[in-house]
Design a protein around this motif. Structure first.
Motif, PDB file in Angstrom:
ATOM      1  N   GLY A 110       0.810  -1.214   0.000  1.00 46.61           N
ATOM      2  CA  GLY A 110       0.000   0.000   0.000  1.00 46.61           C
ATOM      3  C   GLY A 110       0.844   1.266   0.000  1.00 46.61           C
TER       4      GLY A 110
ATOM      5  N   GLY B 281      -1.278  -1.741   8.272  1.00 44.54           N
ATOM      6  CA  GLY B 281      -2.387  -0.811   8.464  1.00 44.54           C
ATOM      7  C   GLY B 281      -3.477  -1.433   9.319  1.00 44.54           C
TER       8      GLY B 281
ATOM      9  N   GLU C 204       2.034   2.396   7.811  1.00 43.15           N
ATOM     10  CA  GLU C 204       2.388   2.092   6.414  1.00 43.15           C
ATOM     11  C   GLU C 204       2.951   3.341   5.740  1.00 43.15           C
ATOM     12  OE1 GLU C 204      -0.210  -0.086   3.914  1.00 43.15           O
ATOM     13  OE2 GLU C 204      -0.679  -1.585   5.429  1.00 43.15           O
TER      14      GLU C 204
ATOM     15  N   VAL D 214      -4.998   7.462  10.010  1.00 42.56           N
ATOM     16  CA  VAL D 214      -5.822   6.251  10.075  1.00 42.56           C
ATOM     17  C   VAL D 214      -5.857   5.539   8.719  1.00 42.56           C
ATOM     18  CG1 VAL D 214      -7.240   7.287  11.880  1.00 42.56           C
ATOM     19  CG2 VAL D 214      -7.996   7.416   9.494  1.00 42.56           C
ATOM     20  N   CYS D 215      -6.254   4.304   8.759  1.00 43.13           N
ATOM     21  CA  CYS D 215      -6.382   3.509   7.527  1.00 43.13           C
ATOM     22  C   CYS D 215      -7.866   3.311   7.266  1.00 43.13           C
ATOM     23  CB  CYS D 215      -5.685   2.161   7.716  1.00 43.13           C
ATOM     24  SG  CYS D 215      -6.013   1.018   6.373  1.00 43.13           S
ATOM     25  N   ASP D 216      -8.365   3.972   6.235  1.00 39.16           N
ATOM     26  CA  ASP D 216      -9.810   3.961   5.993  1.00 39.16           C
ATOM     27  C   ASP D 216     -10.115   3.855   4.497  1.00 39.16           C
ATOM     28  OD1 ASP D 216      -8.710   6.427   5.444  1.00 39.16           O
ATOM     29  OD2 ASP D 216     -10.190   7.602   6.542  1.00 39.16           O
ATOM     30  N   PRO D 217      -9.577   2.819   3.857  1.00 37.75           N
ATOM     31  CA  PRO D 217      -9.685   2.749   2.399  1.00 37.75           C
ATOM     32  C   PRO D 217     -11.114   2.519   1.902  1.00 37.75           C
ATOM     33  CG  PRO D 217      -8.788   0.710   3.252  1.00 37.75           C
ATOM     34  CD  PRO D 217      -8.918   1.628   4.428  1.00 37.75           C
TER      35      PRO D 217
ATOM     36  N   VAL E 268      -7.044  -0.737  -2.184  1.00 35.17           N
ATOM     37  CA  VAL E 268      -5.845   0.075  -1.960  1.00 35.17           C
ATOM     38  C   VAL E 268      -5.787   1.155  -3.049  1.00 35.17           C
ATOM     39  CG1 VAL E 268      -3.389  -0.037  -1.428  1.00 35.17           C
ATOM     40  CG2 VAL E 268      -4.794  -2.042  -1.124  1.00 35.17           C
TER      41      VAL E 268
ATOM     42  N   CYS F  74      -5.304   5.830  -0.726  1.00 39.10           N
ATOM     43  CA  CYS F  74      -3.925   5.337  -0.709  1.00 39.10           C
ATOM     44  C   CYS F  74      -3.030   5.941  -1.790  1.00 39.10           C
ATOM     45  CB  CYS F  74      -3.940   3.824  -0.828  1.00 39.10           C
ATOM     46  SG  CYS F  74      -5.241   3.085   0.190  1.00 39.10           S
TER      47      CYS F  74
ATOM     48  N   ARG G 198      -2.300   9.524  -1.155  1.00 45.94           N
ATOM     49  CA  ARG G 198      -1.607   9.602   0.128  1.00 45.94           C
ATOM     50  C   ARG G 198      -0.129   9.253  -0.049  1.00 45.94           C
ATOM     51  NH1 ARG G 198      -4.677   7.143   5.026  1.00 45.94           N
ATOM     52  NH2 ARG G 198      -5.769   9.129   4.827  1.00 45.94           N
TER      53      ARG G 198
HETATM   54  S1  SF4 Z   1      -5.050   3.884   3.938  1.00 48.02           S
HETATM   55 FE1  SF4 Z   1      -4.361   2.683   2.172  1.00 48.02          FE
HETATM   56  S2  SF4 Z   1      -2.132   2.924   2.145  1.00 48.02           S
HETATM   57 FE2  SF4 Z   1      -2.844   3.585   4.149  1.00 48.02          FE
HETATM   58  S3  SF4 Z   1      -2.611   1.736   5.421  1.00 48.02           S
HETATM   59 FE3  SF4 Z   1      -4.726   1.798   4.650  1.00 48.02          FE
HETATM   60  S4  SF4 Z   1      -4.694   0.549   2.776  1.00 48.02           S
HETATM   61 FE4  SF4 Z   1      -2.539   1.050   3.282  1.00 48.02          FE
END
Ligand code: SF4
Lengths: 220, 292
Positions: free
Chosen positions: B118, B163, B171, B209-212, B217, B221, B224
């Motif tokens: 990611g 993540g 990450e 935070v991780c909020d995909p 991804v 992501c 970011r």
């Molecule tokens: S937001 Fe995307 S890049 Fe960041 S940890 Fe989550 S999945 Fe990975």
């Protein structure tokens, strides 16, 4: 841990757990089956099922079954390649009980040889895998080290014979697990090794009277 | 030889009057029992994968799994090509390379996880853009990748790089910090500056935070990665100027772990919070997976 686990590995995206791990699980099933795959049924559980197509989990498992490792660019086209190789496959969803969220059940068939394999495995993070069930027996197989999977007669002293053969060949055992379904039945022994065993090791194991099967699984 | 913290890493380098990359390489040689040249050629192979991913991303439209990204690097590239002044700005190169690799990742292309898939756009974007600008050869780029890896390794000993366990700070945050350290080494800074750049970059990514969206991804992501890469470059410049992180790097790593533990699971890759549950995200999710 190696720096190549931090700046690496080279792999096909997008996700170490949903893509790389999924390909490894397919590859592991292929190695365990060790025969041509006529038909594969892939049943995805939990998070594997939820985001299967978006993360290429489905294609990665099929690619692994075709023998592609996580850095193989053919993973992306594995559906078309499976058809070319006459491997029938279907992707389904399943709800398994008490398993990791990223889990798959893989069933493989070869009609001519009347062979079947049923494997349950999970992608446990960072591309690492854990096979937890083979043909109904619970196991723990990670594919991180060279591994031997041996089926033998379940009787006193059999495991000692196996370890002494390995010892004679100067092969060091890192981890070892022994399972059986019923007393006196077929025992199953999974041995993770520090180094790759040579052909001669596998031959001398196979020659042993009460050993029915010796399968070498390289580190993935 | 062994290092467990960034402080140990930089003091070892200073004692031996060498760079952090050299210490990381030496430890890897001891641990893996591989020769210097074997390790070099393995890292060179990774470098090639990074370069190919950049090339592919900046020149092609990418079909991603969910179709939420795929043309961002291409857009950057055509913008830069028609604006010579913008093209000369290294930040813009960094941004377009990070987008490129990250999109290739989203499109089931080949990348080098760093530290994860990611976040795979960040380190290559920074080191490749800098090496081009400063006209540095592969040997130096490879060294800077050791530095990045060594810094990431220290984090992995104390904290998570996933993540799902620590949020995106683990990450993209860690990748940004690794890239900042690598950038300082490429730009001729001292080991102490490398560690300060790492600290400055990581510190300012804490809490991410991780909020995909739809669990893919892709959003946020890909962009970011671009933000974290340009952030790395800023941190490296501050460190080269002699600016120090008041909080030492190793304490920041601990803070990151604690923040990660305190983050609710809805903000750790479950797509049950944050951007992932905005009305637009839910609608996109329905469109992508609803008709499956
Ligand atoms: S937001 Fe995307 S890049 Fe960041 S940890 Fe989550 S999945 Fe990975």
């Amino acid at each position: 841990m190696s720096i190549f686990e931090i700046m690496g590995p080279a792999m096909i995206g997008p996700s170490s757990s949903h893509t790389a791990g999924a390909a490894r699980l397919g590859m592991m099933a292929r190695l365990l089956f060790a025969a041509e795959i006529d038909r594969a049924v892939v049943k995805l559980h939990g998070s594997f099922a939820d985001t299967a197509s978006g993360h290429g989990t489905d294609r990665a498992v099929i690619g692994g079954l075709l023998g592609f490792l996580p850095d193989d660019e053919r993973l992306k086209n594995s559906f078309a390649l499976a058809e070319k190789e006459n491997m029938q496959y279907s992707i389904e969803e399943i709800k398994l009980r008490e398993v990791h969220p990223n889990t798959v059940l893989i069933e493989l068939y070869n009609q001519a040889a009347a062979k079947e394999l049923k494997m349950i495995g999970s992608s446990v993070g960072g591309g690492r895998i854990e096979v937890t069930e083979i043909n109904g027996s619970s196991v723990k197989l990670t594919g991180r080290m060279p591994t031997l999977w041996i089926l033998h007669k379940d009787r006193p002293g059999e495991v000692a014979i196996i370890t002494s053969i390995l010892g004679e060949h100067q092969i060091n055992i890192a981890f070892m697990q022994v399972y059986r379904n019923r007393k006196g039945d077929i025992g199953s022994c999974i041995i993770e090794l520090d180094q790759k065993p040579g052909e001669e090791v596998i031959e001398s194991l196979s020659r042993s009277k009460d050993i029915f099967q010796v399968r070498y699984l390289p580190a993935l | 030889m062994e290092y467990k913290s960034t402080a140990e890493l930089s003091s070892l380098a200073e004692e031996e009057n060498t760079s952090i990359s050299e210490i990381v390489l030496k430890v890897e040689m001891e641990e893996s029992e591989l020769s210097r040249s074997e390790i070099e050629s393995r890292m060179a192979a990774n470098l090639q994968v990074m370069r190919d991913a950049v090339e592919r991303g900046i020149n092609n439209k990418i079909e991603s799994g969910g179709g939420l990204v795929g043309e961002e690097a291409l857009k950057m590239q055509s913008f830069l090509n028609s604006n010579p002044l913008e093209k000369d700005n290294i930040y813009n190169t960094v941004i377009s390379y990070a987008l490129a690799v990250s999109e290739v990742n989203a499109g089931m292309g080949k990348i080098v996880a760093g530290p994860t898939a990611g976040a795979s756009g960040i380190v290559p974007a920074v080191v490749l853009a800098l090496a081009e600008k400063l006209e540095l050869g592969d040997e130096q780029i490879i060294k800077s990748l050791y530095t990045a890896a060594g810094l990431g390794y220290v984090v992995s000993r104390k904290a998570t790089l996933a993540g799902a366990a620590g949020g995106c700070q683990a990450e993209c945050g860690v990748a940004s910090a690794m890239a900042a350290g690598a950038a300082v080494e490429l730009r001729g800074g001292t080991p102490e500056m490398v560690v300060n750049a790492f600290a400055l970059a990581l510190k300012n990514m804490l809490g991410l935070v991780c909020d995909p969206v739809a669990g893919l991804v892709e959003v946020p992501c890909v962009k970011r990665n671009a933000a974290a890469a340009s952030h790395a470059l800023s941190a490296s410049t501050m460190a080269l100027a002699g600016i120090k992180s008041v909080i030492p790097a190793d304490e920041i790593i601990i803070a990151m772990t604690e923040i990660g533990d305190q983050l609710p699971s809805c903000l750790k890759e479950t797509s049950k919070g944050g951007l992932a549950i905005t009305p637009t995200a839910l609608k996109l999710k329905e469109e992508i997976f609803g008709k499956k």
